[in-house]
Design a protein around this motif. Structure first.
Motif, short mmCIF file in Angstrom:
data_model
loop_
_atom_site.label_atom_id
_atom_site.label_comp_id
_atom_site.label_asym_id
_atom_site.label_seq_id
_atom_site.Cartn_x
_atom_site.Cartn_y
_atom_site.Cartn_z
N VAL A 167 0.84 -1.21 0.00
CA VAL A 167 0.00 0.00 0.00
C VAL A 167 0.87 1.25 0.00
CG1 VAL A 167 -1.72 1.31 1.28
CG2 VAL A 167 -1.92 -1.17 1.15
N ALA A 168 1.87 1.26 0.87
CA ALA A 168 2.74 2.43 0.97
C ALA A 168 3.56 2.62 -0.30
CB ALA A 168 3.65 2.30 2.19
N ASP A 169 4.02 1.53 -0.91
CA ASP A 169 4.80 1.64 -2.14
C ASP A 169 3.95 2.20 -3.28
OD1 ASP A 169 7.33 0.91 -3.67
OD2 ASP A 169 5.84 -0.24 -4.79
N ALA A 170 2.71 1.71 -3.39
CA ALA A 170 1.82 2.27 -4.41
C ALA A 170 1.52 3.73 -4.13
CB ALA A 170 0.52 1.46 -4.46
N GLY A 171 1.37 4.09 -2.86
CA GLY A 171 1.14 5.48 -2.51
C GLY A 171 2.33 6.36 -2.84
N SER A 172 3.55 5.83 -2.66
CA SER A 172 4.74 6.61 -2.99
C SER A 172 4.83 6.84 -4.49
CB SER A 172 5.98 5.86 -2.49
OG SER A 172 7.16 6.53 -2.88
N ARG A 173 4.58 5.80 -5.27
CA ARG A 173 4.63 5.98 -6.73
C ARG A 173 3.51 6.90 -7.21
NH1 ARG A 173 4.00 0.62 -9.16
NH2 ARG A 173 3.43 -0.20 -7.11
N LEU A 174 2.37 6.84 -6.52
CA LEU A 174 1.27 7.74 -6.88
C LEU A 174 1.64 9.19 -6.57
CD1 LEU A 174 -1.63 8.15 -7.87
CD2 LEU A 174 -2.40 7.72 -5.53
N ALA A 175 2.34 9.41 -5.47
CA ALA A 175 2.76 10.77 -5.13
C ALA A 175 3.74 11.31 -6.17
CB ALA A 175 3.40 10.78 -3.74
N HIS A 176 4.66 10.49 -6.62
CA HIS A 176 5.57 10.93 -7.69
C HIS A 176 4.83 11.14 -9.00
CE1 HIS A 176 8.75 9.54 -4.90
NE2 HIS A 176 9.54 10.37 -5.57
N ALA A 177 3.78 10.34 -9.23
CA ALA A 177 3.02 10.48 -10.47
C ALA A 177 2.24 11.79 -10.51
CB ALA A 177 2.07 9.31 -10.64
N LEU A 178 2.03 12.42 -9.35
CA LEU A 178 1.33 13.71 -9.34
C LEU A 178 2.09 14.76 -10.14
CD1 LEU A 178 0.19 13.90 -5.61
CD2 LEU A 178 -1.23 13.40 -7.61
N ARG A 179 3.38 14.56 -10.30
CA ARG A 179 4.17 15.51 -11.09
C ARG A 179 3.97 15.35 -12.59
NH1 ARG A 179 10.00 15.77 -7.84
NH2 ARG A 179 9.22 17.05 -6.10
N THR A 180 3.33 14.27 -12.98
CA THR A 180 2.96 14.11 -14.38
C THR A 180 1.65 14.84 -14.61
OG1 THR A 180 4.01 11.92 -14.46
CG2 THR A 180 2.41 12.43 -16.18
N ARG A 181 1.69 15.81 -15.50
CA ARG A 181 0.54 16.71 -15.66
C ARG A 181 -0.65 15.98 -16.28
NH1 ARG A 181 5.15 19.55 -16.29
NH2 ARG A 181 5.26 21.65 -15.38
N ASP A 182 -1.78 16.12 -15.63
CA ASP A 182 -3.03 15.65 -16.21
C ASP A 182 -3.54 16.70 -17.21
OD1 ASP A 182 -2.87 13.44 -14.59
OD2 ASP A 182 -4.13 14.31 -13.01
N VAL A 183 -4.28 16.22 -18.18
CA VAL A 183 -4.78 17.10 -19.23
C VAL A 183 -6.31 17.07 -19.20
CG1 VAL A 183 -4.89 17.56 -21.72
CG2 VAL A 183 -2.77 16.73 -20.68
N THR A 184 -6.90 18.24 -19.27
CA THR A 184 -8.36 18.34 -19.36
C THR A 184 -8.71 18.79 -20.78
OG1 THR A 184 -8.53 18.95 -17.04
CG2 THR A 184 -10.42 19.41 -18.43
N VAL A 185 -9.44 17.93 -21.47
CA VAL A 185 -9.83 18.21 -22.86
C VAL A 185 -11.30 18.60 -22.86
CG1 VAL A 185 -10.05 17.26 -25.18
CG2 VAL A 185 -8.12 16.59 -23.74
N GLY A 186 -11.62 19.68 -23.62
CA GLY A 186 -13.00 20.15 -23.68
C GLY A 186 -13.49 20.31 -25.11
N MET A 187 -14.77 20.16 -25.27
CA MET A 187 -15.42 20.38 -26.57
C MET A 187 -16.70 21.16 -26.31
SD MET A 187 -16.87 17.61 -29.34
CE MET A 187 -15.22 17.10 -29.80
N GLN A 188 -16.95 22.14 -27.20
CA GLN A 188 -18.15 22.95 -27.00
C GLN A 188 -18.90 23.14 -28.30
OE1 GLN A 188 -16.72 26.73 -25.52
NE2 GLN A 188 -16.85 27.67 -27.56
N TYR A 189 -20.20 23.30 -28.11
CA TYR A 189 -21.08 23.63 -29.21
C TYR A 189 -21.77 24.94 -28.86
CZ TYR A 189 -25.27 23.61 -32.13
OH TYR A 189 -26.28 23.97 -32.98
N GLU A 190 -21.68 25.90 -29.80
CA GLU A 190 -22.24 27.23 -29.54
C GLU A 190 -23.33 27.52 -30.56
OE1 GLU A 190 -20.75 31.87 -28.96
OE2 GLU A 190 -19.35 30.31 -29.63
#
Length: 450
Positions: A271-294
């Motif tokens: 559990v702790a090892d997965a949590g450590s790798r998850l904490a380091h993975a926070l530095r990998t930027r997540d991307v939010t993609v959007g689409m709109q209709y006007e």
């Protein structure tokens, strides 16, 4: 004093002694009506079904399983509906609804990168393994607690039976002494000495009754029952020794690694090892993609407009002020703590196994000494005192002292047997074994201690 009178008195003494011996040899009455005879295996089954701690532990497992579902879930998209460019100019009848309105539908979807979802699920699955091992360890400890409470009940029953038998013997001796006093064969002081011991025996019976009630309530509490607690009766006999194989040839390190508390500590490192790798993975930027209709009024509208249109957007966080240093440090500290917890669990398991084996060895030696030396000597002394008293060679105090010594020795033998049973149950719990899968080490320990 004539030979005839002496002969009559000896005949009376022999007859009274025969009554005393008959009462001494009379078997103890069985359990009273309404009692609940219970074997150890039945007690273990009831505890597994009704113990409150186990029921709580089962809900913890269910909660951990739900955590896996939550951790494995992908982020949901979000929908935004907005309006803008609402004209304030009046445009004929209809008011607001006839005015040109710019309507926008926008959908955003977060795309996680760096394996965050997989790491969350891995940590949650390791947590499930940990709580399952916690449950197994709770079962292990509960089995030992039930066995030891059952042993206490068995000991309390036998002590009560011994106290009742001793009281019957002294009551018979008191009746015999009163008859001999009437015949002028013994002094009144000797009768009073027997009476004192008879009153003490009554107190011993009362004390044994109280201990029996406490033992019943303790076992009932461990089993998770209450209404039937005061009727519990241990029906199993004391276990017989069998040729042992204490660890069945298994290395100690493997025995330790099999214990559920150690397995739980290992899972929490995961559990702790997965949590450590998850904490380091926070530095990998997540991307939010959007689409709109006007939707906007068509070209040619008096108020202007460009018509319907589509749009795309991409949102990327900028780590300009904070780079998740705190989360990473906390995760590393948690992993270090889990590693230390594993070392501690292994050390405690090794110490528990070593202590249980030593306790088993000492208890076996005590049982052997009581069985082979003390009990035979005390019985021989008591029989010799009764024989001498019958022919006037010793006084009543010598008989009473011999009987007291025999009773105490028998109680010590019962306590030693209970201690040996508890030591064996502690040994099976320490090695995460069951009495069905392993054999009793009593004989080996008894033989090696001689």
């Amino acid at each position: 004093m004539s030979l005839g009178i002496l002969a009559v008195r000896h005949v009376k003494a022999i007859g009274i002694l025969a009554v005393v011996l008959a009462l001494w040899c009379t078997p103890t009455l069985g359990a009273a009506d309404g009692s609940w005879p219970l074997s150890l295996s039945q007690a273990q089954h009831i505890a597994h079904e009704r113990n409150h701690d186990l029921q709580i532990a089962r809900t913890v497992i269910s909660s951990a399983r739900a955590g896996v579902e939550m951790a494995a879930a992908a982020p949901n998209p979000s929908l935004t509906v907005s309006t803008s460019s609402i004209s304030t100019a009046t445009r004929g009848a209809g008011g607001l609804w006839k005015r040109p309105i710019d309507t926008v539908l926008h959908i955003d979807q977060l795309i996680e990168r760096g394996g965050k979802r997989e790491l969350r699920r891995e940590g949650a699955e390791q947590q499930v393994r940990a709580v399952r091992s916690d449950y197994s360890d709770l079962v292990r400890q509960l089995r030992a607690s039930v066995a030891q409470a059952y042993t206490d009940l068995k000991l309390a029953q036998d002590k009560r039976a011994a106290a009742l038998d001793h009281l019957r013997l002294l009551e018979a001796m008191l009746s015999a002494a009163q008859i001999r006093k009437s015949a002028g064969d013994i002094a009144g002081a000797d009768v009073e000495r027997v009476r004192v011991d008879q009153l003490r025996a009554q107190n011993d019976v009362t004390l044994a009754e109280g201990e029996l009630m406490l033992a019943r309530r303790l076992l009932a509490r461990v089993l998770g029952i209450s209404e039937e607690g005061e009727q519990l009766e241990a029906s199993d006999a004391w276990p017989e020794p069998h040729p042992p194989q204490p660890l069945s040839g298994t290395p100690l390190e493997e025995v330790i690694s099999r214990r559920p508390d150690v397995r739980a500590a290992i899972a929490r490192i995961g559990v702790a090892d997965a949590g450590s790798r998850l904490a380091h993975a926070l530095r990998t930027r997540d991307v939010t993609v959007g689409m709109q209709y006007e939707h906007f009024p068509q070209p040619g509208d008096p108020n202007g407009g460009s018509g319907n249109s589509l749009g795309l957007s991409v949102q990327v966080p900028l780590f300009t002020r904070y780079y998740f240093q705190g989360e990473i440090l906390a995760a590393e500290a948690s992993r270090t703590a889990s590693q230390q917890a594993l070392l501690r669990a292994r050390a405690l398991a090794e110490n528990e196994i070593s202590t249980a084996w030593s306790g088993l060895a000492f208890a076996a030696e005590r049982v052997r000494r009581n069985r082979d030396e003390l009990l035979p000597a005390a019985e021989k002394a008591a029989n010799a005192a009764e024989y001498a008293y019958r022919y006037g060679a010793v006084g009543v105090m010598d008989v009473l002292d011999a009987r007291r010594t025999l009773r105490i020795t028998r109680l010590d033998a019962l306590a030693a047997q209970a201690e040996l049973s508890k030591a064996w149950f502690a040994w099976t719990a320490a090695t995460n074994a069951t009495t069905d899968a392993t054999t009793d080490a009593v004989t080996e320990l008894s033989d090696s201690s001689q």
